[in-house]
Motif scaffolding. Structure first.
Motif, PDB file in Angstrom:
ATOM      1  N   ASN A 175       7.575  21.714  29.620  1.00  0.00           N
ATOM      2  CA  ASN A 175       8.393  22.931  29.422  1.00  0.00           C
ATOM      3  C   ASN A 175       8.323  23.723  30.834  1.00  0.00           C
ATOM      4  OD1 ASN A 175       9.935  22.264  27.350  1.00  0.00           O
ATOM      5  ND2 ASN A 175       8.534  22.979  25.938  1.00  0.00           N
ATOM      6  N   LYS A 187      10.326  22.258  33.396  1.00  0.00           N
ATOM      7  CA  LYS A 187      11.762  22.448  33.095  1.00  0.00           C
ATOM      8  C   LYS A 187      12.340  23.638  33.826  1.00  0.00           C
ATOM      9  CE  LYS A 187      14.514  23.777  28.996  1.00  0.00           C
ATOM     10  NZ  LYS A 187      14.126  23.976  27.471  1.00  0.00           N
ATOM     11  N   GLU A 227       9.507  30.952  26.014  1.00  0.00           N
ATOM     12  CA  GLU A 227      10.346  30.134  25.650  1.00  0.00           C
ATOM     13  C   GLU A 227      11.189  29.628  27.022  1.00  0.00           C
ATOM     14  OE1 GLU A 227      10.817  28.438  22.659  1.00  0.00           O
ATOM     15  OE2 GLU A 227       8.941  29.210  21.879  1.00  0.00           O
ATOM     16  N   SER A 228      11.253  28.534  27.222  1.00  0.00           N
ATOM     17  CA  SER A 228      11.706  27.836  28.163  1.00  0.00           C
ATOM     18  C   SER A 228      13.529  27.903  28.373  1.00  0.00           C
ATOM     19  CB  SER A 228      11.445  26.385  28.533  1.00  0.00           C
ATOM     20  OG  SER A 228      11.491  25.511  27.370  1.00  0.00           O
ATOM     21  N   ALA A 229      13.972  27.696  26.959  1.00  0.00           N
ATOM     22  CA  ALA A 229      15.719  27.894  27.131  1.00  0.00           C
ATOM     23  C   ALA A 229      16.014  29.092  27.447  1.00  0.00           C
ATOM     24  CB  ALA A 229      15.784  27.229  25.678  1.00  0.00           C
ATOM     25  N   SER A 257      16.264  21.723  23.638  1.00  0.00           N
ATOM     26  CA  SER A 257      15.279  22.418  23.418  1.00  0.00           C
ATOM     27  C   SER A 257      14.842  22.089  22.083  1.00  0.00           C
ATOM     28  CB  SER A 257      15.066  23.858  23.823  1.00  0.00           C
ATOM     29  OG  SER A 257      16.478  24.417  23.089  1.00  0.00           O
ATOM     30  N   SER A 276      17.994  20.606  32.351  1.00  0.00           N
ATOM     31  CA  SER A 276      17.307  21.053  31.237  1.00  0.00           C
ATOM     32  C   SER A 276      16.494  19.894  30.545  1.00  0.00           C
ATOM     33  CB  SER A 276      17.642  22.001  30.155  1.00  0.00           C
ATOM     34  OG  SER A 276      18.587  21.270  29.431  1.00  0.00           O
ATOM     35  N   SER A 321      13.352  26.150  18.035  1.00  0.00           N
ATOM     36  CA  SER A 321      12.465  24.930  18.699  1.00  0.00           C
ATOM     37  C   SER A 321      11.224  24.990  17.984  1.00  0.00           C
ATOM     38  CB  SER A 321      12.624  25.125  20.039  1.00  0.00           C
ATOM     39  OG  SER A 321      11.799  26.011  20.563  1.00  0.00           O
TER      40      SER A 321
END
Lengths: 223, 223
Positions: free
Chosen positions: A17, A20, A70-72, A107, A166, B108
């Motif tokens: 992540n 990403k 949180e990567s998203a 995700s 992503s 997630s």
């Protein structure tokens, strides 16, 4: 963008992540530092003061004062803030929501399932039923994307966006870091999917992020 | 909003992600119909023409022509489009990104892990190691939220938002539909978390969505 202060990405070379987010940082040409967090102390202070969920990554942006995990949403934040020209996004309707849809598929549907496979395969290799389940899930995701990508170069709107990008980090993790899974060979059974993935990793910024990730791994291994 | 055409939610009473969207539809007072998709045919046409990923839910909004799948972006779309007054959101910086952060944690980090527990407990009850893993993950999520909610009524900005509401459907699924897990009793060990959850389900719109879900279940069971 040389007037920008350096963004701090708290992450780790061994987990996808943060990578990403690095791919987006490279694509957007932003100045950043990838701080390696001790993975055995991620659920302890001081890291949990930044991210009480004790997972990686967390982004600190001194230019806006934002701390975000949180990567998203980090990907969305970077694009909203630093991609004013819309090079990696589509701001039209309904495309803007279709990009979010694919980011959510990545995700919540790609990352967690790939992650479960890695967990069982690495730490509980005797758990054959669980391992088979997550392998099936990975191939299912490939098959879904393969159909969606039929006759298309990218997921939405005919151009490469943050949604396409992503997917790279987890895919790279599974193919390159777990060669024993044999996924590189299986990929040719999903030709649209595989061509899309090759197209993404051929981008100079993506290639650079992957190269930096390999260097971080090599440096840690040499210690 | 009586001039609006009825939104179509393709879902199923037995799975939490459509309920997550129903809660928002009820909160926003939108006209909608919850179409029950045959869960054994979700990976076949005609449903895959709507959602090639073969999962629930998918939203069709005849007012805008949008077809969208993945519950998290559906929630964001509904709030963007139908909550102009910002009753269930915060549009200030950095709060708007913190809401996305918690929505991402839910979609997630909560949903997929709770879902894996349900899958193993229901279909592969002999897989004790996997079941224990996902129970640990659920209690970990509870513990993280319990700490975050210390001294707070809601996750961000002192008001109930879509981010809080997004956690209800899976939680309800685990507590009510799987009483054998005994989670209702364990919840008192996480007092901030539990008080927050009780606060959310006491909201009239949430209570209504949960009641409709029970009625859908009862109707299906009576068939």
């Amino acid at each position: 963008m040389s007037e920008l202060e350096t963004l701090i990405l708290h992450g780790h070379y061994g987990t996808p992540n943060p990578l990403k987010v690095m791919i987006l940082l490279e694509e957007l040409g932003l100045p950043y530092k990838h701080v390696q967090v001790d993975i055995t102390k991620v659920k302890e202070e001081p890291y949990t003061q930044l991210n009480p969920n004790g997972r990686l990554p967390t982004l600190e942006d001194p230019n806006t004062g934002l701390v975000l995990w949180e990567s998203a949403p980090i990907v969305e934040y970077l694009v909203d803030t630093y991609d004013k020209a819309g090079r990696l996004t589509l701001r039209s309707f309904p495309e803007s929501y279709h990009l979010k849809q694919f980011l959510a598929l990545q995700s919540s549907g790609q990352g967690p399932y790939y992650g479960q496979w890695v967990f069982f395969a690495r730490y509980l290799p005797g758990e054959a039923v669980a391992i088979a389940r997550y392998k099936d899930q990975l191939l299912r995701v490939w098959s879904v994307l393969d159909k969606i990508l039929e006759g298309k170069e990218y997921l939405v709107g005919g151009k490469c966006t943050y949604a396409d990008l992503s997917f790279v980090a987890w895919e790279d993790g599974m193919r390159v870091k777990f060669p024993e899974f044999g996924l590189e060979k299986r990929a040719s059974e999903y030709p649209n999917y595989n061509a899309w993935y090759q197209r993404l990793i051929a981008r100079p910024a993506v290639a650079k992020a992957l190269r930096i990730n390999r260097e971080e791994m090599a440096k840690a291994a040499a210690k």
